[in-house]
Write an enzyme that holds these catalytic residues in place. Structure first.
Site, PDB file in Angstrom:
ATOM      1  N   ASP A  95      -0.533   4.726   7.115  1.00 57.52           N
ATOM      2  CA  ASP A  95      -1.316   5.689   6.323  1.00 57.52           C
ATOM      3  C   ASP A  95      -0.473   6.550   5.392  1.00 57.52           C
ATOM      4  O   ASP A  95      -1.008   7.449   4.732  1.00 57.52           O
ATOM      5  CB  ASP A  95      -2.086   6.619   7.267  1.00 57.52           C
ATOM      6  CG  ASP A  95      -2.921   5.864   8.259  1.00 57.52           C
ATOM      7  OD1 ASP A  95      -3.770   5.093   7.804  1.00 57.52           O
ATOM      8  OD2 ASP A  95      -2.722   6.036   9.472  1.00 57.52           O
ATOM      9  N   ASP A 157      -7.923  -0.877   5.589  1.00 54.11           N
ATOM     10  CA  ASP A 157      -7.697   0.473   5.040  1.00 54.11           C
ATOM     11  C   ASP A 157      -6.403   0.533   4.217  1.00 54.11           C
ATOM     12  O   ASP A 157      -6.279   1.308   3.274  1.00 54.11           O
ATOM     13  CB  ASP A 157      -7.590   1.515   6.157  1.00 54.11           C
ATOM     14  CG  ASP A 157      -8.494   1.262   7.345  1.00 54.11           C
ATOM     15  OD1 ASP A 157      -8.850   0.092   7.583  1.00 54.11           O
ATOM     16  OD2 ASP A 157      -8.837   2.222   8.036  1.00 54.11           O
TER      17      ASP A 157
END
Ligand code: GLY
Length: 379
Positions: A95, A157
């Protein structure tokens, strides 16, 4: 920063309300890292959590237009708080792109701050280091417990993390970051996007040989279902990869995913948390998926020719207008969230039907696009 164009009245109204509410929120939230709003108040997460960039990113978007110094001050404080996470790198997952694109890269793009540029490059190095050469994917997570076997997990993602790598190649003149971003996105096109435009959340590869072992449900209902936020990550991430590389395969895949997303929207244009749910499962909305997809669709509309742009711009505007009119918490002073009815993780029963900071962020980003703002941090 805004281009001169005809902006619908509701967009200006929504922008003003988002700005007013966010300035009010800075007083309590300050340089905290909000995630989900529970009973009207955003819970504040640890800075190593994946969503730590969205609050400062939203402050930067609103600052770029308003030049309100209160927003800038808090965004800079958030960025500084992330230094501890970057130094103590063992807590970093894939992330990194979400976290430093919306903090350091935003600060560099808006203010030309050299310290921020270095932080963003350092973050890009950690992200690039997660690349698995055999499977050609960026590893998603570190082991969460001692015997965790997740070295082979890649997730959809991460499509949104690759813009940090494209930027790092441009900033450093070194193509390695971009090679990694493209190799990962080629894997997304080959192994995540299904023929009908739906996507897998998690794909598991053998981390030693690179062989694909199978899809995993993750935050979706099941391996073969269609988690709507994952679909939105794919739509936007593929479009951004086309923006950065011009590779036709990314545009073709982005369109396929966009058509699936749009075709599965309910009447009010705001998606359920999964597009493929059995009848006994409650169809909660995930407003954040709608906001992410809307911003991605607006970029996609810019990338296709004049014969096609309405296919993407129309649904994007409908999603954002519905979020504004039907989901906004504008007149509720007891609610810190801007956009209600997000669902973070249904299978684990976490944060269901609540405002989510990334829903707020992408809603504001979508408005910024409709207003003609040119500084979108992923581009
Ligand atoms: N795993 C990031 C998300 O919830 O979309």
């Amino acid at each position: 920063m805004a281009e001169d164009r005809n902006v619908p009245a509701w967009v200006e109204e929504a922008w003003d309300k988002a700005l007013e509410k966010t300035i009010r929120n800075t007083e309590r939230i300050g340089s905290g890292f909000p995630h989900a709003s529970v009973e009207g108040k955003y819970d504040l997460a640890e800075p190593n959590w994946w969503m730590a960039g969205f609050w400062p990113g939203m402050l930067w978007l609103l600052y770029a237009e308003s030049c309100d110094e209160r927003l800038k001050t808090v965004a800079e404080q958030c960025e500084e708080r992330l230094d501890g996470v970057l130094d103590e790198y063992t807590r970093l997952d894939h992330d990194i792109g979400f976290m430093w694109t919306l903090t350091s890269l935003a600060s560099w793009k808006l203010l030309g701050n050299e310290v921020s540029r270095k932080r963003a490059l350092k973050a890009a190095n950690f992200l690039a280091a997660r690349f698995n050469l055999a499977g050609r994917y960026i590893r998603a997570w570190n082991p969460w417990s001692e015997n965790d076997q997740n070295a082979g997990f890649a997730i959809i993602d991460c499509s949104m993390n690759t813009p940090l790598l494209y930027w790092a190649s441009e900033a450093s003149g070194d193509p390695r970051y971009r090679h990694i971003a493209e190799a990962h996105m080629d894997t997304v096109v080959q192994h995540f996007v299904r023929a009908d435009g739906s996507v897998y959340h998690i794909v598991d590869f053998d981390p030693w040989t690179g062989e694909r072992r199978g899809g995993i449900g993750g935050q979706g209902f099941a391996a073969e279902s269609a988690w709507s936020r994952g679909t939105a990550w794919a739509l936007y991430g593929l479009t951004l990869s086309y923006h950065h590389t011009g590779k036709q395969a990314y545009l073709d895949a982005a369109k396929r995913v966009a058509h699936f997303f749009i075709a599965n929207l309910p009447e009010d244009s705001v998606p359920h948390w999964d597009f493929r749910l059995p009848p006994e499962i409650v169809k909660y909305r995930d407003s954040s998926a709608g906001a992410i997809a809307a911003s991605g669709l607006l970029l996609l509309a810019e990338k296709v020719g004049p014969l096609e742009d309405h296919l993407y711009r129309g649904p994007a505007e409908r999603i954002l207008e519905s979020l504004y009119r039907n989901y906004g918490a504008w007149d509720n002073a007891e609610e810190e969230g801007l956009v209600t009815h997000g669902t973070s993780h249904y299978p684990e029963g976490r944060n269901i039907d609540v405002p989510l900071i990334y829903g707020d962020y992408y809603f504001v980003e979508g408005l910024a696009r409709l207003k003609g703002t040119r500084t979108i941090f992923w581009e």
